[in-house]
Structures are given as structure tokens and as C-alpha cells.
Design a protein around this motif. Structure first.
Motif, PDB file in Angstrom:
ATOM      1  N   SER A 113      83.701 204.291  -0.422  1.00 57.50           N
ATOM      2  CA  SER A 113      84.129 204.280   0.862  1.00 57.50           C
ATOM      3  C   SER A 113      85.919 204.711   1.080  1.00 57.50           C
ATOM      4  CB  SER A 113      84.297 202.846   1.411  1.00 57.50           C
ATOM      5  OG  SER A 113      84.929 201.962   0.567  1.00 57.50           O
ATOM      6  N   SER A 114      86.392 204.465  -0.317  1.00 57.98           N
ATOM      7  CA  SER A 114      87.642 205.016  -0.281  1.00 57.98           C
ATOM      8  C   SER A 114      88.113 204.653  -1.657  1.00 57.98           C
ATOM      9  CB  SER A 114      88.564 203.913   0.722  1.00 57.98           C
ATOM     10  OG  SER A 114      88.608 202.559   0.195  1.00 57.98           O
ATOM     11  N   SER A 115      89.573 204.908  -1.996  1.00 64.00           N
ATOM     12  CA  SER A 115      90.189 204.700  -3.496  1.00 64.00           C
ATOM     13  C   SER A 115      90.368 203.166  -3.281  1.00 64.00           C
ATOM     14  CB  SER A 115      91.114 205.708  -3.828  1.00 64.00           C
ATOM     15  OG  SER A 115      92.191 205.256  -2.545  1.00 64.00           O
ATOM     16  N   PHE A 116      90.334 202.479  -4.749  1.00 64.46           N
ATOM     17  CA  PHE A 116      90.938 201.148  -4.577  1.00 64.46           C
ATOM     18  C   PHE A 116      92.376 200.898  -4.020  1.00 64.46           C
ATOM     19  CE2 PHE A 116      87.707 201.240  -8.450  1.00 64.46           C
ATOM     20  CZ  PHE A 116      86.750 200.435  -7.809  1.00 64.46           C
ATOM     21  N   SER A 117      92.269 199.838  -3.258  1.00 67.37           N
ATOM     22  CA  SER A 117      93.770 199.659  -2.703  1.00 67.37           C
ATOM     23  C   SER A 117      93.912 198.193  -2.692  1.00 67.37           C
ATOM     24  CB  SER A 117      93.713 200.387  -1.280  1.00 67.37           C
ATOM     25  OG  SER A 117      92.592 199.869  -0.426  1.00 67.37           O
ATOM     26  N   SER A 118      94.028 197.549  -3.619  1.00 70.84           N
ATOM     27  CA  SER A 118      94.074 196.049  -3.708  1.00 70.84           C
ATOM     28  C   SER A 118      95.461 195.600  -4.379  1.00 70.84           C
ATOM     29  CB  SER A 118      92.957 195.390  -4.421  1.00 70.84           C
ATOM     30  OG  SER A 118      93.405 194.132  -4.535  1.00 70.84           O
ATOM     31  N   ALA A 119      96.207 194.760  -3.687  1.00 73.34           N
ATOM     32  CA  ALA A 119      97.499 194.465  -3.886  1.00 73.34           C
ATOM     33  C   ALA A 119      97.552 193.398  -5.333  1.00 73.34           C
ATOM     34  CB  ALA A 119      98.281 193.839  -2.924  1.00 73.34           C
ATOM     35  N   SER A 120      96.183 193.213  -5.478  1.00 76.33           N
ATOM     36  CA  SER A 120      95.931 192.015  -6.245  1.00 76.33           C
ATOM     37  C   SER A 120      95.683 192.703  -7.776  1.00 76.33           C
ATOM     38  CB  SER A 120      94.661 191.146  -5.882  1.00 76.33           C
ATOM     39  OG  SER A 120      93.587 191.889  -5.924  1.00 76.33           O
ATOM     40  N   MET A 121      95.874 193.948  -7.719  1.00 82.55           N
ATOM     41  CA  MET A 121      95.582 194.632  -8.876  1.00 82.55           C
ATOM     42  C   MET A 121      96.769 195.139  -9.764  1.00 82.55           C
ATOM     43  SD  MET A 121      92.061 197.064  -8.614  1.00 82.55           S
ATOM     44  CE  MET A 121      92.803 198.134  -7.465  1.00 82.55           C
ATOM     45  N   ALA A 122      97.985 194.806  -9.238  1.00 80.26           N
ATOM     46  CA  ALA A 122      99.077 194.988 -10.090  1.00 80.26           C
ATOM     47  C   ALA A 122      98.988 194.430 -11.505  1.00 80.26           C
ATOM     48  CB  ALA A 122     100.476 194.657  -9.290  1.00 80.26           C
ATOM     49  N   ASP A 155      80.132 199.815   4.681  1.00 74.44           N
ATOM     50  CA  ASP A 155      80.725 199.681   6.041  1.00 74.44           C
ATOM     51  C   ASP A 155      81.141 198.274   6.048  1.00 74.44           C
ATOM     52  OD1 ASP A 155      79.983 202.006   7.223  1.00 74.44           O
ATOM     53  OD2 ASP A 155      78.302 201.366   8.458  1.00 74.44           O
ATOM     54  N   GLU A 156      80.807 197.322   5.117  1.00 73.47           N
ATOM     55  CA  GLU A 156      81.106 196.061   5.210  1.00 73.47           C
ATOM     56  C   GLU A 156      82.458 195.925   4.202  1.00 73.47           C
ATOM     57  OE1 GLU A 156      81.273 192.138   6.219  1.00 73.47           O
ATOM     58  OE2 GLU A 156      79.598 193.677   7.102  1.00 73.47           O
TER      59      GLU A 156
END
Length: 163
Positions: free
Chosen positions: A6-15, A125-126
Motif C-alpha cells: 500500500s505504501s512505504s513504511f511510515s511509522s513514527a514508532s520505528m525510530a 485498504d484497511e
């Protein structure tokens, strides 16, 4: 088709800094759990496993009456879950994670042995980050590991282009 995204990973929790990425692997099959664990461990990831969706929710602090502060949730960088499991499907687990204010930014990858386009679309989609077909292979895990590296250190991630 090997994988949908769906997209590239974009989680702020992955620093993560220099720490190993922490992956929660959820699968009702012991053999598949061990395979995922081995592939991820060999790719320098820390792995926690759960045999079903409810156990995963409990580990994440999303079980009945739990709070995410008492769990591994703040340390998980990625959740990889089987789609087809008894009790709670991977899709249902995905929905519960995405409904949680504290968990919604953690990327979730769905894996399945069945290539069903409507199922893949529904999961993406979810909010699923990726949908991968079983059996997982080293190249799949390398792609996930590369995505984690790309997010935590964009300069290192440039080496992953084209994979």
C-alpha cells in the motif's frame, strides 16, 4: 504476484537508532511461526511470536481491560500476521490494531498461502503495509528489513532502492 504493497513504511514508532528492529510474528502454524522467526532473526531482527490474534492483542496490551503501556507495544516496529487463523483472522487483527490510537502507526504485514485479489485489496485498504504470499522467503524478509532500515536511517535505505 508475489507481494502487494500500500505504501512505504511510515511509522513514527520505528525510530530505532542502532537497536535491532522488533517484529511481532503471528501465525497459528508452529512451522510457519518458526520459519518466520528464523528468517527474521537471521536478518538481525528481534522476534516475538504469538499463535493467534488474541495472544497478539494481549502482547500488544490491547486485550480486554489491558493498557498498551504494560506491553511490548512501545517496542514493536512491525507486525507480521497470517491471514487465515482460527478465532480471529489476520484481517480482524489488523482492524483492531488500526483502531487503536497507540498502535495504529505500527506497520502490519499480512501473509497468506492463498492469492485472492479481493482479500489482498481488502487488507491493503484497511491499512496493511504489505500482503505477502507464503511460504515467506529470504527475499521477502530482506525487503521488509530494508523497509525498516529505510525508515530508521534514510541514508542507509538508499542502498535498498530497486528491491
Amino acid at each position: 504476484m508475489r507481494m502487494a504493497s500500500s505504501s512505504s513504511f511510515s511509522s513514527a514508532s520505528m525510530a530505532m537508532g542502532d537497536e535491532k528492529p522488533h517484529v511481532l510474528a503471528v501465525d497459528d502454524s508452529l512451522l510457519d511461526r518458526k520459519l518466520i522467526e528464523k528468517l527474521l532473526t537471521n536478518s538481525s531482527c528481534k522476534v516475538t511470536t504469538a499463535e493467534n490474534g488474541q495472544k497478539a492483542l494481549d502482547l500488544l496490551g490491547l486485550g480486554d481491560g489491558q493498557h498498551a503501556l504494560n506491553s511490548i507495544a512501545s517496542k514493536v516496529n512491525l507486525i507480521i500476521t497470517d491471514y487465515c487463523m482460527p478465532g480471529m483472522t489476520g484481517y480482524e487483527l489488523l482492524k483492531k490494531i488500526k483502531e487503536s490510537p497507540t498502535m495504529k502507526d505500527i506497520p502490519v504485514v499480512i501473509v497468506s498461502s492463498e492469492n485472492v485479489p479481493t482479500r489482498i485489496k481488502k487488507c491493503l485498504d484497511e491499512g496493511a503495509e504489505e500482503f505477502m504470499l507464503k511460504p515467506l522467503q529470504k527475499s521477502d524478509v530482506n525487503r521488509l528489513r530494508c523497509q525498516l532500515t529505510k525508515f530508521s536511517n534514510p541514508h542507509k535505505g538508499m542502498l535498498c532502492m530497486g528491491r
